[in-house]
Write an enzyme that holds these catalytic residues in place. Structure first.
Site, PDB file in Angstrom:
ATOM      1  N   GLY A  25     -15.909  48.718  28.159  1.00  0.00           N
ATOM      2  CA  GLY A  25     -16.442  47.358  28.168  1.00  0.00           C
ATOM      3  C   GLY A  25     -16.529  46.918  29.614  1.00  0.00           C
ATOM      4  O   GLY A  25     -16.247  47.705  30.535  1.00  0.00           O
ATOM      5  N   SER A  26     -16.861  45.648  29.845  1.00  0.00           N
ATOM      6  CA  SER A  26     -17.056  45.203  31.229  1.00  0.00           C
ATOM      7  C   SER A  26     -15.775  45.347  32.051  1.00  0.00           C
ATOM      8  O   SER A  26     -15.828  45.720  33.228  1.00  0.00           O
ATOM      9  CB  SER A  26     -17.563  43.760  31.248  1.00  0.00           C
ATOM     10  OG  SER A  26     -16.733  42.941  30.437  1.00  0.00           O
ATOM     11  N   GLU A  28     -13.706  47.612  32.076  1.00  0.00           N
ATOM     12  CA  GLU A  28     -13.416  49.014  32.438  1.00  0.00           C
ATOM     13  C   GLU A  28     -14.451  49.577  33.407  1.00  0.00           C
ATOM     14  O   GLU A  28     -14.233  50.645  33.996  1.00  0.00           O
ATOM     15  CB  GLU A  28     -13.361  49.902  31.179  1.00  0.00           C
ATOM     16  CG  GLU A  28     -12.185  49.598  30.257  1.00  0.00           C
ATOM     17  CD  GLU A  28     -12.340  48.272  29.541  1.00  0.00           C
ATOM     18  OE1 GLU A  28     -13.481  47.924  29.154  1.00  0.00           O
ATOM     19  OE2 GLU A  28     -11.327  47.562  29.388  1.00  0.00           O
ATOM     20  N   GLU A  47     -12.486  52.749  18.724  1.00  0.00           N
ATOM     21  CA  GLU A  47     -11.245  53.116  19.415  1.00  0.00           C
ATOM     22  C   GLU A  47     -10.268  53.869  18.521  1.00  0.00           C
ATOM     23  O   GLU A  47      -9.414  54.615  19.026  1.00  0.00           O
ATOM     24  CB  GLU A  47     -10.587  51.882  20.027  1.00  0.00           C
ATOM     25  CG  GLU A  47     -11.351  51.289  21.200  1.00  0.00           C
ATOM     26  CD  GLU A  47     -12.515  50.382  20.789  1.00  0.00           C
ATOM     27  OE1 GLU A  47     -12.780  50.262  19.567  1.00  0.00           O
ATOM     28  OE2 GLU A  47     -13.147  49.791  21.674  1.00  0.00           O
ATOM     29  N   HIS A  70     -10.898  49.220  25.783  1.00  0.00           N
ATOM     30  CA  HIS A  70     -11.426  47.947  26.221  1.00  0.00           C
ATOM     31  C   HIS A  70     -10.480  46.800  25.841  1.00  0.00           C
ATOM     32  O   HIS A  70     -10.436  46.377  24.679  1.00  0.00           O
ATOM     33  CB  HIS A  70     -12.804  47.725  25.593  1.00  0.00           C
ATOM     34  CG  HIS A  70     -13.412  46.424  25.976  1.00  0.00           C
ATOM     35  ND1 HIS A  70     -13.474  46.003  27.286  1.00  0.00           N
ATOM     36  CD2 HIS A  70     -13.968  45.432  25.232  1.00  0.00           C
ATOM     37  CE1 HIS A  70     -14.060  44.808  27.323  1.00  0.00           C
ATOM     38  NE2 HIS A  70     -14.359  44.443  26.099  1.00  0.00           N
ATOM     39  N   HIS A 281       9.619  59.445   2.131  1.00  0.00           N
ATOM     40  CA  HIS A 281       8.469  58.611   1.783  1.00  0.00           C
ATOM     41  C   HIS A 281       8.792  57.877   0.476  1.00  0.00           C
ATOM     42  O   HIS A 281       9.352  56.795   0.504  1.00  0.00           O
ATOM     43  CB  HIS A 281       7.201  59.474   1.679  1.00  0.00           C
ATOM     44  CG  HIS A 281       5.949  58.686   1.452  1.00  0.00           C
ATOM     45  ND1 HIS A 281       4.709  59.247   1.366  1.00  0.00           N
ATOM     46  CD2 HIS A 281       5.748  57.357   1.293  1.00  0.00           C
ATOM     47  CE1 HIS A 281       3.793  58.319   1.179  1.00  0.00           C
ATOM     48  NE2 HIS A 281       4.411  57.170   1.132  1.00  0.00           N
ATOM     49  N   GLY A 401       0.943  59.140   8.504  1.00  0.00           N
ATOM     50  CA  GLY A 401       0.072  58.914   7.347  1.00  0.00           C
ATOM     51  C   GLY A 401      -1.007  57.880   7.623  1.00  0.00           C
ATOM     52  O   GLY A 401      -1.644  57.382   6.691  1.00  0.00           O
TER      53      GLY A 401
HETATM   54  N1  TPP Z   1      -5.056  52.843   5.194  1.00  0.00           N
HETATM   55  C1  TPP Z   1      -4.600  53.640   6.210  1.00  0.00           C
HETATM   56  C2  TPP Z   1      -5.060  53.381   7.612  1.00  0.00           C
HETATM   57  N2  TPP Z   1      -3.743  54.621   5.985  1.00  0.00           N
HETATM   58  C3  TPP Z   1      -3.301  54.849   4.718  1.00  0.00           C
HETATM   59  N3  TPP Z   1      -2.418  55.829   4.546  1.00  0.00           N
HETATM   60  C4  TPP Z   1      -3.792  54.081   3.631  1.00  0.00           C
HETATM   61  C5  TPP Z   1      -4.670  53.087   3.927  1.00  0.00           C
HETATM   62  C6  TPP Z   1      -3.265  54.284   2.221  1.00  0.00           C
HETATM   63  N4  TPP Z   1      -3.646  55.584   1.654  1.00  0.00           N
HETATM   64  C7  TPP Z   1      -2.780  56.614   1.580  1.00  0.00           C
HETATM   65  S1  TPP Z   1      -3.408  57.951   0.848  1.00  0.00           S
HETATM   66  C8  TPP Z   1      -4.890  57.205   0.615  1.00  0.00           C
HETATM   67  C9  TPP Z   1      -4.869  55.898   1.091  1.00  0.00           C
HETATM   68  C10 TPP Z   1      -6.024  54.955   1.054  1.00  0.00           C
HETATM   69  C11 TPP Z   1      -5.996  57.928  -0.087  1.00  0.00           C
HETATM   70  C12 TPP Z   1      -6.685  58.969   0.714  1.00  0.00           C
HETATM   71  O1  TPP Z   1      -7.707  59.501  -0.077  1.00  0.00           O
HETATM   72  P1  TPP Z   1      -8.415  60.863   0.233  1.00  0.00           P
HETATM   73  O2  TPP Z   1      -8.624  61.038   1.668  1.00  0.00           O
HETATM   74  O3  TPP Z   1      -9.647  60.928  -0.612  1.00  0.00           O
HETATM   75  O4  TPP Z   1      -7.390  61.977  -0.193  1.00  0.00           O
HETATM   76  P2  TPP Z   1      -6.831  62.365  -1.636  1.00  0.00           P
HETATM   77  O5  TPP Z   1      -5.550  61.600  -1.799  1.00  0.00           O
HETATM   78  O6  TPP Z   1      -7.848  62.025  -2.665  1.00  0.00           O
HETATM   79  O7  TPP Z   1      -6.569  63.828  -1.498  1.00  0.00           O
END
Ligand code: TPP
Length: 528
Positions: A25-26, A28, A47, A70, A281, A401
């Protein structure tokens, strides 16, 4: 006289940080003025993708990667990706452009108010130099902080009127500095650890991502072989620290308190190396340890050591400590563990493929040293069972994750390892968070192969909805996505493979070529 700009590029060059991942952006632009010919700028269109690419590059190269974002908006867009970088000990040196110093107070457009606070707690160190003359020193500090154990992202906000200022006297010392960790435990500590391992009747090894990060995989193999120990991968695995068809390999531990104790029942000593204890988890309470078991934890991260709920810990260099252990212990008279049986192929009907079939085809065709970047959350177990991984640095999965890692990280890993082939295996949910990385792959001709598993749903969340007894949650399906059209829109050759034969043909063709390719595969949903 040298400018801050020139002195800073000298420092970046000295540390090999000549690849800059960014979206400008500006604020940078003055940093990018007179861009040196020996540097390359890798443009990402969002990003999240910029940080994801840099993360992949840093993890696969083992070196810090430099990012230029940015101001506050760019930093905010990158922060989801920072969750993964933080938990994978990824040494990202993130810089962000700031308004000119005299305009920050009035909060002119693009002033990053309280800039050092913004990326916390996902950085190890964060600063805005107090004056222009301190910029080169702060940059040097940022690089060393990121690269010292435990490696981690750092953040530096730099007002854009600083670059043209004169550098301070003595600035040349900065580029000449070497800063290194020396982290071998003392002989007494090593002796005690070797004694505990030698006395154990039935020890087990649990290996985490930092073993792979330290390229200590062959040492883990030697230790497992000498002590005839089964070797598990620590839960929520983000890297592959052990060859997956070795007789000692046992698979990935479940990410639940009770599940881990069940799997490790019968062992009297659990040696965890290079992982948190543990990265749980799903909440499944139970005993932290199986009856009669002790736990010893070797980690490069004092935070990991201190926060573990059980066991003894030794904070030190993973490679050197494992090397010392291999030398100290005698070969056990116990029998070698038996290799796990190979899972049988799935019989596919007409229609969407079993993910297991996709993985069998990948296993058949991938080169021995292929690198897999995985972001399909419901297929983790099946993947580890079916795809052989032999070499260090063969597997990367988002460590927190945080979705949006897969596509960009595949691009960054391929950039860092041009002599190896990168295969991204990405869910149709995950792919959308980092989709713009396809454009970077196309424009810079980065030949990663992206396999999109299209099951039309957030598969892992469907499974979790069962665990948490939420059978009627809205927002779990993602129908109506055409990844071939999306891929073509971003300039990547894109094909659909609807059966095993066409997947085999398309993957073979992609691996024989030297351009990025997207392969969309309709798949069934399975239990993770
Ligand atoms: N938003 C973010 C940034 N990270 C996350 N982990 C989630 C939401 C919640 N989440 C965990 S697993 C998942 C989501 C939305 C599903 C992913 O689906 P996909 O890539 O189709 O894989 P699948 O489980 O069907 O193998």
């Amino acid at each position: 006289m040298k400018t801050v700009h020139c002195a800073s590029y000298d420092i970046l060059r000295r540390h090999g940080l000549t690849t800059i991942f960014g979206n400008p952006g500006s604020n940078e632009l003055p940093f990018l003025k007179d861009f040196p010919a020996d540097f390359r700028y890798i443009l990402g269109l969002h990003e999240g993708a910029v940080v994801g690419m840099a993360d992949g590059f840093a993890l696969a190269s083992g070196q810090p990667a430099f990012v230029n974002l940015h101001a506050a908006a760019g930093t905010g867009n990158g922060m989801g990706a920072l969750t993964n970088a933080w938990y994978s000990h990824s040494p990202l040196v993130i810089s962000a452009g700031q308004q000119v110093r005299s305009m920050i107070g009035v909060e002119a457009m693009l002033a990053n108010v309280e800039a050092p606070q913004l990326p916390k707690p996902l950085v190890k160190w964060s600063a805005e130099p107090a004056c222009a003359q301190d910029v080169p020193r702060a940059l040097s500090q940022a690089i060393h902080m990121a690269n010292l154990a435990p490696k981690a992202p750092v953040y530096l906000s730099i007002p854009y009127d600083d670059w043209a200022q004169p550098a301070p006297a003595g600035v040349e010392h900065l580029a000449a500095r070497n800063v290194a960790s020396a982290g071998l435990p003392s002989p007494a500590q090593l002796g005690e650890l070797a004694g505990r391992l030698s006395r154990a009747r039935n020890p087990v090894l649990v290996l985490g991502p930092d073993v792979d990060g330290a390229r200590a995989n062959p040492l883990a193999v030697q230790l497992a072989e000498k002590l005839r120990m089964p070797a598990w991968i620590a839960p929520s695995a983000s890297r592959c620290p052990f060859p997956t068809r070795h007789p000692c390999f046992r698979g990935v531990l479940p990410a639940a308190i009770a599940g881990i104790s069940q799997r490790l029942a019968g062992h009297d000593l659990i040696l965890v190396v290079g992982a948190p204890v543990f990265r749980y988890h799903q909440f499944a309470p139970g005993d932290y340890l199986p009856a009669g078991a002790e736990l010893v934890h070797i980690t490069c991260d004092p935070g990991e050591a201190a926060r573990a709920p059980m066991g003894d810990a030794l904070v030190g260099d993973i490679f050197l400590t494992l090397e010392a252990m291999v030398e100290s212990v005698r070969t056990s008279a116990r029998p070698m563990p038996e290799a796990l049986p190979r899972p049988a192929p799935r019989a596919d009907e007409a229609g969407p493929l079993h993910p297991e079939t996709v993985f069998d085809v990948i296993d058949e065709l991938a080169p021995d040293d292929a690198i897999f970047v995985k972001e399909s959350t419901s297929t983790v177990t099946a993947f580890w069972q079916r795809v052989q991984m032999r070499e260090p640095g063969s597997y990367f999965f988002p460590a927190a994750g945080g979705l949006g890692f897969g596509l960009p990280a595949a691009v960054g890993v391929q950039l860092a390892q041009p002599q190896r082939r990168v295969i991204g295996i990405i869910g149709d949910g995950s792919a959308n968070y980092g989709i713009t990385a396809l454009w970077t792959a196309a424009q810079y001709r980065i030949p990663a192969v992206f396999i999109i598993l299209k099951n039309g749903t957030y598969g892992a969340l469907r499974w979790f909805a069962g665990v948490l007894d939420v059978p009627d949650a809205p927002g779990l399906d993602v129908p109506g996505l055409d990844f071939c059209q999306l891929g073509r829109g971003y300039g990547v050759r894109s094909v659909q493979a609807a059966d095993a034969a066409s997947l085999r043909a398309e993957l073979a063709r992609a691996l024989a070529g030297d351009e990025p390719v997207l392969i969309e595969v309709p798949t069934l949903t399975i239990e993770p």
